[in-house]
Design an enzyme around this catalytic site. Structure first.
Site, PDB file in Angstrom:
ATOM      1  N   ASP A  47      36.731 -15.011  50.965  1.00  0.00           N
ATOM      2  CA  ASP A  47      36.353 -14.684  52.340  1.00  0.00           C
ATOM      3  C   ASP A  47      36.076 -15.977  53.080  1.00  0.00           C
ATOM      4  O   ASP A  47      35.710 -16.976  52.475  1.00  0.00           O
ATOM      5  CB  ASP A  47      35.043 -13.876  52.347  1.00  0.00           C
ATOM      6  CG  ASP A  47      35.268 -12.465  51.877  1.00  0.00           C
ATOM      7  OD1 ASP A  47      36.400 -11.988  51.981  1.00  0.00           O
ATOM      8  OD2 ASP A  47      34.290 -11.850  51.409  1.00  0.00           O
ATOM      9  N   ASP A 106      32.005  -8.698  49.642  1.00  0.00           N
ATOM     10  CA  ASP A 106      30.584  -8.363  49.758  1.00  0.00           C
ATOM     11  C   ASP A 106      30.327  -6.894  50.064  1.00  0.00           C
ATOM     12  O   ASP A 106      29.343  -6.331  49.655  1.00  0.00           O
ATOM     13  CB  ASP A 106      29.902  -9.262  50.806  1.00  0.00           C
ATOM     14  CG  ASP A 106      30.717  -9.389  52.082  1.00  0.00           C
ATOM     15  OD1 ASP A 106      31.609  -8.540  52.303  1.00  0.00           O
ATOM     16  OD2 ASP A 106      30.457 -10.326  52.866  1.00  0.00           O
ATOM     17  N   ASP A 115      35.037  -3.584  49.563  1.00  0.00           N
ATOM     18  CA  ASP A 115      35.631  -4.684  48.793  1.00  0.00           C
ATOM     19  C   ASP A 115      35.648  -4.378  47.298  1.00  0.00           C
ATOM     20  O   ASP A 115      36.373  -5.006  46.533  1.00  0.00           O
ATOM     21  CB  ASP A 115      34.832  -5.989  48.991  1.00  0.00           C
ATOM     22  CG  ASP A 115      35.000  -6.543  50.394  1.00  0.00           C
ATOM     23  OD1 ASP A 115      36.041  -6.261  51.010  1.00  0.00           O
ATOM     24  OD2 ASP A 115      34.099  -7.254  50.861  1.00  0.00           O
TER      25      ASP A 115
HETATM   26  P1  ATP Z   1      35.313 -12.601  56.197  1.00  0.00           P
HETATM   27  O1  ATP Z   1      36.146 -11.571  55.533  1.00  0.00           O
HETATM   28  O2  ATP Z   1      35.860 -13.958  56.182  1.00  0.00           O
HETATM   29  O3  ATP Z   1      33.869 -12.545  55.828  1.00  0.00           O
HETATM   30  P2  ATP Z   1      34.647 -11.640  58.773  1.00  0.00           P
HETATM   31  O4  ATP Z   1      33.215 -11.658  58.443  1.00  0.00           O
HETATM   32  O5  ATP Z   1      35.059 -12.333  59.999  1.00  0.00           O
HETATM   33  O6  ATP Z   1      35.552 -12.231  57.697  1.00  0.00           O
HETATM   34  P3  ATP Z   1      34.461  -8.900  59.350  1.00  0.00           P
HETATM   35  O7  ATP Z   1      33.015  -8.941  59.127  1.00  0.00           O
HETATM   36  O8  ATP Z   1      35.273  -7.791  58.810  1.00  0.00           O
HETATM   37  O9  ATP Z   1      35.169 -10.159  58.799  1.00  0.00           O
HETATM   38  O10 ATP Z   1      34.683  -9.024  60.914  1.00  0.00           O
HETATM   39  C1  ATP Z   1      35.940  -8.801  61.518  1.00  0.00           C
HETATM   40  C2  ATP Z   1      35.795  -8.938  62.996  1.00  0.00           C
HETATM   41  O11 ATP Z   1      34.933  -7.922  63.485  1.00  0.00           O
HETATM   42  C3  ATP Z   1      35.198 -10.262  63.466  1.00  0.00           C
HETATM   43  O12 ATP Z   1      36.187 -11.212  63.711  1.00  0.00           O
HETATM   44  C4  ATP Z   1      34.491  -9.880  64.745  1.00  0.00           C
HETATM   45  O13 ATP Z   1      35.358  -9.952  65.840  1.00  0.00           O
HETATM   46  C5  ATP Z   1      34.119  -8.427  64.526  1.00  0.00           C
HETATM   47  N1  ATP Z   1      32.708  -8.293  64.126  1.00  0.00           N
HETATM   48  C6  ATP Z   1      32.087  -8.904  63.115  1.00  0.00           C
HETATM   49  N2  ATP Z   1      30.802  -8.548  63.039  1.00  0.00           N
HETATM   50  C7  ATP Z   1      30.597  -7.669  64.029  1.00  0.00           C
HETATM   51  C8  ATP Z   1      29.467  -6.906  64.483  1.00  0.00           C
HETATM   52  N3  ATP Z   1      28.289  -6.982  63.885  1.00  0.00           N
HETATM   53  N4  ATP Z   1      29.633  -6.107  65.557  1.00  0.00           N
HETATM   54  C9  ATP Z   1      30.822  -6.025  66.159  1.00  0.00           C
HETATM   55  N5  ATP Z   1      31.897  -6.702  65.779  1.00  0.00           N
HETATM   56  C10 ATP Z   1      31.817  -7.520  64.741  1.00  0.00           C
END
Ligand code: ATP
Length: 892
Positions: A326, A634, A638
């Site tokens: 990730d 996490d 997953d």
């Molecule tokens: P990784 O897999 O590298 O941890 P990530 O944390 O960016 O990636 P997600 O948490 O799935 O992956 O987030 C995907 C997208 O969703 C982000 O790019 C963001 O635009 C949106 N996002 C993340 N957190 C939130 C939230 N708390 N509320 C609304 N949108 C969110």
């Protein structure tokens, strides 16, 4: 009245707790005394005494004891007592090794035990689940396993899967209202969450009503799973090999005895010698030393923040050829700060450091106040409402409690002077549709003071655009046509190319008193307001770790839910994305089958905008290409990919219980570099095991051959039984343990990953064992023959010479075992444990030879100085002769 029938304030009274501040330390202490720890009783453990006696249950050891007893009865008291003493010391050694292995495995289990967020003295703290007591207030969210039986007091779209208790895998919605049903079954208790069940959606808070054996889970004790002892593939292979070796050792021993008797030796003497030889030559200690080496390695990994949950992973780690990781939080710091905001063609910047809620807004170079910029203000307000994070001050430092993405939005709003408590006075939250990484959005249904209702949504901009039909532009709501969409897209790409993570904010007014049931209903026909872009700096150590992995033949692949361009920018900074590698996004992945992905997967370094389901596809495609895959994760979703990967890696800080349970490795610091360290350690442990397997087996070969050849050549016994046993205990045991603690060779992370199918004797180890063993046997015999021929009357002296030569040859050879290459390629004193082991073995040998009281026990005589030359010369041959041939080959 039962807890499920009560209103929540009644529950609070009955349990004598306080929902706003939790229990005091005194109350906790009293309740622990009253109710005990929150643990389920496990099956009986093997007692220490039993473990000790189990060391002697080996067949050959029993035969040896019987033979010794016999020799005792025949009047050989000293021999009998000495042999029994050695067997007992050996037993103790085995006992301590096994105990140590068991203890460290137990400690591991405790380290990976679940933690719970509990409210104590007004603060949310994380404690091990076994420390919670009735009356504690605990909070939980999607992916957590509930640590005790709790009455729900807050529910945000909470759904729990209770199959562990009810067998029913469809999740049950949970609420806080009292139940009217009389005697409801477990599946119907919609305001109770049970120990061991799993949150699949939403979040909530509950008060503990039952712990330990007084939970629904505790009542069905036979459901308890006792942790199984796990064997690694190498342990299994060594066990099989052990059986073969035992047979070979026994056959050779029988041969030695038979030839000896035919050559006229006394049957009784030969029998005792044969049994001692069998005990010495059978590598019965090998499995225990392997376990100790594994568990010591595991402890070293803990120091580097990696917890191995499944022992076989220690070995698989050394075979990893791809790490899929990730991005957010693992490769980056997960400390988000909003730096750019965009709405309706305007871009603002905001300064400030970390989570400190101080900073100014600028449009171009001009400082502005958000109050005067309507769209900006709107974006900040909604970003703050649609938010669960909290900012706390600790030691004058701002600490974020909650999701860093939301923390960044909270802080950007605070920089504009907004306050969440005031906002929540103005807007009442009616319902929430929580964030999930497949939807990439979250929404809230809110009502303002004038009674107007809104849906407020935030999430990935490209997703939100698809759900929007209009846009706020210059203070007016406009239709979101294609050309405007293009403009918005360009603005998003522009932010993303600065490596910023982007979150869009949107809303829609809805009629008062509408009941919105599903997220599909809420998240459509939105009005797009704008985007906040936040930096999330890479972790400084990741770049080097990626580079080291590359040198070790391990490819790093970034898998992220983030925007393609953001992901690309960060991957390029970290050296993951090169000119040759490709980026694939979630859409393209969805349209591909596993075989299609297989075709190109070797070229892809970044997967962006993926959903957790995609991870499984990626793991399968890579595995089909023959890779050994480490995959991080996490969340709940997953878990299938973590399970399917060869090494499932879960995050220790942000990881859910479900992800951790599925994983074989947990990163305490959520850091990518830790995976690299674990792989390095995994490789080293395997190499160390190879080292002592080689040492022990070569020593055994030497011991058997010296006896066998002597018998064939019609010579007297070159070693007496007690000497053989002594060599087995001292010369073999201590240095082998020290090899298990050796440091890695310099090039351990410069080699290609090992094949998981590799046999114990591959890469020339078999040859090394046989050639070194053979030479050790030969030089020992030579030393014996030379001295014996000079003075055939003094057999005991010749035996002492043979004994010293054997010990010394092994103690020199042990340094050769430190390297796959040659004894000359490493500093011989580089492993201080080994130096000490060798020094103490030497000292003990000197004592046995020169200390008069020991001489009758070990059948030794003081060796004359001139004979040491012979001993040293001969015993160096096996190691240095072969080192010489190595050098010769190298210079050619
Ligand atoms: P990784 O897999 O590298 O941890 P990530 O944390 O960016 O990636 P997600 O948490 O799935 O992956 O987030 C995907 C997208 O969703 C982000 O790019 C963001 O635009 C949106 N996002 C993340 N957190 C939130 C939230 N708390 N509320 C609304 N949108 C969110």
């Amino acid at each position: 009245m039962k807890f499920h029938e009560m209103e929540i304030n009644q529950v609070e009274k009955v349990l004598d707790t306080d929902f706003s501040s939790g229990l005091s330390p005194e109350a906790v202490k009293k309740r622990v005394a009253q109710h005990g720890l929150n643990e389920l009783q496990e099956g009986e453990k093997q007692s220490a005494l039993l473990l000790f006696f189990s060391q002697f249950k080996d067949f050959m050891v029993l035969v040896l004891l019987a033979a010794t007893l016999l020799s005792g009865l025949l009047g050989e008291y000293i021999d009998a007592i000495a042999i029994i003493a050695i067997v007992i010391i050996n037993g103790f050694l085995g006992f301590f090794q096994e105990r140590r292995a068991e203890r460290s495995l137990q400690a591991l289990k405790e380290l990976s035990a679940p933690q719970v967020s509990v409210l104590r003295e007004g603060q949310w703290v994380k404690i091990p689940s076994k420390e919670i007591v009735p009356g504690d207030i605990i909070k939980f969210s999607s992916g957590d396993r509930i640590g005790a039986d709790v009455r729900i007091i807050e529910s945000r779209s909470l759904e729990i899967e209770e199959s562990a208790l009810t067998g029913e895998s469809v999740p049950v919605s949970k609420h806080i209202d009292p139940l009217k049903t009389i005697n409801p079954g477990i599946g119907d208790m919609e305001n109770i969450a049970f120990m061991g069940t799993m949150i699949t959606r939403g979040s909530g808070v509950g008060v503990v009503i039952g712990t330990g054996m007084k939970t629904a889970m505790g009542q069905i004790a036979d459901l308890l799973q006792n942790a199984q002892t796990q064997e690694t593939p190498l342990q299994r292979r060594l066990e099989q090999l052990g059986k073969i070796l035992i047979t070979v050792a026994l056959l050779l021993t029988v041969l030695v005895v038979a030839i000896g008797v035919l050559q006229g030796h006394e049957l009784y003497t030969m029998f005792l010698a044969g049994v001692s030889l069998a005990v010495a030559a059978i590598p019965e200690g090998l499995p225990a030393i392997v376990t100790v080496a594994l568990s010591l390695g595991v402890q070293k990994m803990i120091k580097k923040n990696a917890i191995v949950r499944k022992l076989p992973a220690v070995e698989t780690l050394g075979c990893a050829s791809v790490i899929c990781s990730d991005k957010t939080g693992t490769m980056t710091q997960n400390k988000m700060t909003v730096t750019h905001l965009w709405s309706g063609g305007n871009t603002w910047t905001v300064d400030g450091v970390g989570y400190q809620p101080r900073g100014d807004f600028y449009r171009g170079d001009t400082r502005v106040h958000p109050k005067d910029e309507k769209a900006l203000q709107q974006m900040l307000i909604f970003g703050m409402i649609c938010n669960h994070s909290e900012l706390k001050i600790k030691d004058e430092d701002y600490i974020l409690d909650g999701d860093p993405t939301e923390g960044a939005l909270l802080v950007s709003a605070m920089k504009a002077g907004l306050d969440r408590t005031n906002l929540l006075d103005e807007f009442t939250i009616i319902k929430e549709f929580p964030f999930d990484s497949a939807r990439k959005m979250m929404s809230m249904h809110v009502k303002d003071k004038q009674g107007r209702n809104f849906i407020v949504t935030k999430g990935a901009p490209d997703v939100i655009i698809g759900k929007s039909e209009s846009i706020l532009w210059d203070g007016k709501t406009q239709y979101l046509g294609q050309s405007v969409q293009n403009q918005v897209q360009e603005a998003i790409n522009n932010l993303a190319s600065k490596a910023l993570r982007t979150i869009a904010i949107a809303f829609k007014p809805i009629p008062a008193n509408t009941v919105i049931l599903s997220e599909q209903e809420a998240e459509n026909k939105l009005t797009f307001i704008g985007v906040q872009g936040m930096i999330d700096p890479p972790r400084p150590e990741v770049k080097d770790a990626v580079k080291e992995c590359k040198e070790a033949g391990i490819k790093t692949v970034m898998i992220t839910g983030d925007h393609v361009i953001t992901a690309k920018a960060i991957a390029a900074q970290l050296g993951i994305l090169t000119n040759k590698s490709k980026v694939l996004d979630g859409n393209a992945l969805s349209n591909m089958s596993v075989p299609e992905l297989e075709e190109i997967v070797d070229d892809v370094s970044v997967f962006a905008r993926v959903s957790p389901e995609h991870k499984l596809k990626i793991v399968k495609a890579l595995q089909n290409r023959g890779h050994i895959v480490a995959m991080t994760g996490d969340g709940v979703n997953d878990a299938p990919a973590i399970k399917a990967a060869d090494i499932g890696v879960a995050m220790g800080i942000t990881g859910t219980d479900v992800a951790k349970e599925a994983s074989s490795l947990v990163l305490l610091d959520d850091n990518f570099a830790t995976i690299k360290s674990a792989i390095e350690e995994g490789r080293n442990i395997y190499e160390n095991i190879r080292k002592f397997v080689r040492y022990l087996l070569a020593s055994n070969v030497g011991e058997i051959l010296v006896m066998l050849f002597a018998m064939i050549l019609a010579l007297p016994l070159p070693l007496v039984p007690i000497q053989i046993l002594w060599v087995n205990l001292v010369t073999d045991g201590l240095p082998a343990m020290a090899l298990g603690l050796d440091r890695p060779e310099e090039d351990v992370m410069k080699r290609k990953p090992r094949s998981p199918n590799e046999g114990v004797f591959s890469r020339g180890l078999g040859w090394k064992v046989v050639s070194r063993g053979f030479l050790i046997g030969i030089v020992t015999l030579l030393a014996f023959m030379i001295v014996y021929k000079q003075n055939p009357e003094n057999l005991q002296y010749a035996q002492t010479i043979a004994f010293a030569t054997l010990v010394l040859a092994q103690l020199i050879h042990v340094f050769d075992c430190r390297s796959e290459k040659s004894v000359l390629s490493r500093n011989p004193f580089g492993n201080i444990y080994l130096v000490w082991a060798v020094v103490s073995s030497l000292a003990l040998m000197i004592a046995v030879i020169y200390y008069p009281p020991f001489q009758p026990i070990f059948h030794t005589l003081p060796i004359l100085a001139k004979d040491w030359l012979l001993i040293i010369g001969l015993s160096s041959i096996p190691t240095f002769l072969l080192a010489g041939t190595f050098l010769l080959r190298k210079t050619k």
